[in-house]
Write an enzyme that holds these catalytic residues in place. Structure first.
Site, mmCIF file in Angstrom:
data_model
loop_
_atom_site.group_PDB
_atom_site.id
_atom_site.type_symbol
_atom_site.label_atom_id
_atom_site.label_comp_id
_atom_site.label_asym_id
_atom_site.label_seq_id
_atom_site.Cartn_x
_atom_site.Cartn_y
_atom_site.Cartn_z
ATOM 1 N N SER A 143 0.852 -1.188 0.000
ATOM 2 C CA SER A 143 0.000 0.000 0.000
ATOM 3 C C SER A 143 0.885 1.234 0.000
ATOM 4 O O SER A 143 2.040 1.199 0.457
ATOM 5 C CB SER A 143 -0.897 0.013 1.241
ATOM 6 O OG SER A 143 -1.549 1.263 1.392
ATOM 7 N N TYR A 156 -1.160 -0.783 10.665
ATOM 8 C CA TYR A 156 -1.441 -1.030 9.248
ATOM 9 C C TYR A 156 -0.272 -0.560 8.391
ATOM 10 O O TYR A 156 0.199 -1.291 7.514
ATOM 11 C CB TYR A 156 -2.723 -0.307 8.835
ATOM 12 C CG TYR A 156 -3.078 -0.509 7.382
ATOM 13 C CD1 TYR A 156 -3.626 -1.711 6.949
ATOM 14 C CD2 TYR A 156 -2.861 0.488 6.433
ATOM 15 C CE1 TYR A 156 -3.946 -1.912 5.615
ATOM 16 C CE2 TYR A 156 -3.173 0.296 5.096
ATOM 17 C CZ TYR A 156 -3.721 -0.901 4.693
ATOM 18 O OH TYR A 156 -4.019 -1.104 3.367
#
Length: 257
Positions: A143, A156
């Site tokens: 990501s 995350y």
């Protein structure tokens, strides 16, 4: 200039029941293609498989938790033994807000179990087999969040940073065995995960558009497939700036619940 690779005929995708995983399955679905699709929701996974079959592909499903190393190894090796895999896409992932509070431990551990261990459980069983065949391709879905830590998403961001750097290193290590490795770093993509976000998501794009970009990047053997470009530039710039300059600004940004 890179030369486009032949289209893969056998593709394994984890986290294929929704979002980018579902869109990628549909991008690769065509006559002559065999898809191995995993997810945790049987109904959604079967819905995706049916849509792929309608496009002419052979689609098989497996309801499995990517954090279960034994179950993943059995599934992947069993499938590869019958139908050698050309492309593995380690896509499964979860998202959750974290703040460093005492009650965050379960969320931290769950994020690393799925987003990091899940990636390892998806690629480690297949690497020796691809090495023996001297061919194959692996995509690790990271990501843009892996470029820099953000408040409210420390765990995350940490998991996606680990996946990004892992993939970059594997690309160098496995090239001599004919194995192509790419790291995928998307920004905000419409999905069940982003549907829960209550803050603005700049440059958000559809899963179909994201899948098209990823498939094109994989065919051209791009080492890092990062998009959208404006979002990537902003986060890269933030990661390059000294913390003393940027931390006061980042502390005021909206946080993920």
């Amino acid at each position: 200039m890179s030369v486009a690779s032949p289209l893969p005929e056998t593709i394994l995708i984890s986290g294929a029941s929704s979002g980018i995983g579902e869109a990628l399955a549909l991008v690769y679905a065509r006559a002559g293609t065999t898809l191995a699709l995993s997810g945790r929701d049987r109904d959604r996974l079967e819905h995706v498989a049916r849509a792929c079959r309608e496009k002419g592909a052979t689609a098989m499903t497996e309801v499995v938790d990517v954090a279960d190393a034994h179950a993943m190894r059995q599934w992947i090796i069993g499938f590869d033994t019958k139908t050698p895999i050309d492309l593995v896409i380690a896509n499964a992932g979860i998202s959750s807000g974290t703040s460093g509070a005492d009650d965050d431990e379960e969320r931290y551990r769950a994020l690393f179990a799925v987003n990091v261990d899940g990636v390892l459980n998806t690629i480690l069983p297949i690497i020796p087999r691809m090495r023996a065949r001297q061919t194959g391709q692996i995509a690790l879905v990271s990501s843009i969040a892996g470029y820099r830590g953000f408040a409210g998403a420390s765990a995350y961001c940490g998991t996606k940073a680990a996946v990004k750097v892992l993939g970059e290193g594997l690309r160098l290590e496995l090239a001599e065995f004919g194995i192509r490795v790419s790291v995928v770093c998307p920004g905000y993509v419409v999905s069940r995960m982003t549907d829960k976000n209550k803050f603005p998501m700049p440059f958000i794009m559809s899963a179909d558009r994201a899948a098209d970009i990823i498939a094109k990047g994989l065919r051209n053997n791009r080492g890092r497939i990062t998009f959208p470009i404006p979002m990537a530039f902003i986060v890269w710039l933030l990661s390059a700036m000294p913390p003393a300059w940027i931390d006061p600004i980042l502390r005021r940004l909206p946080r993920k619940d």
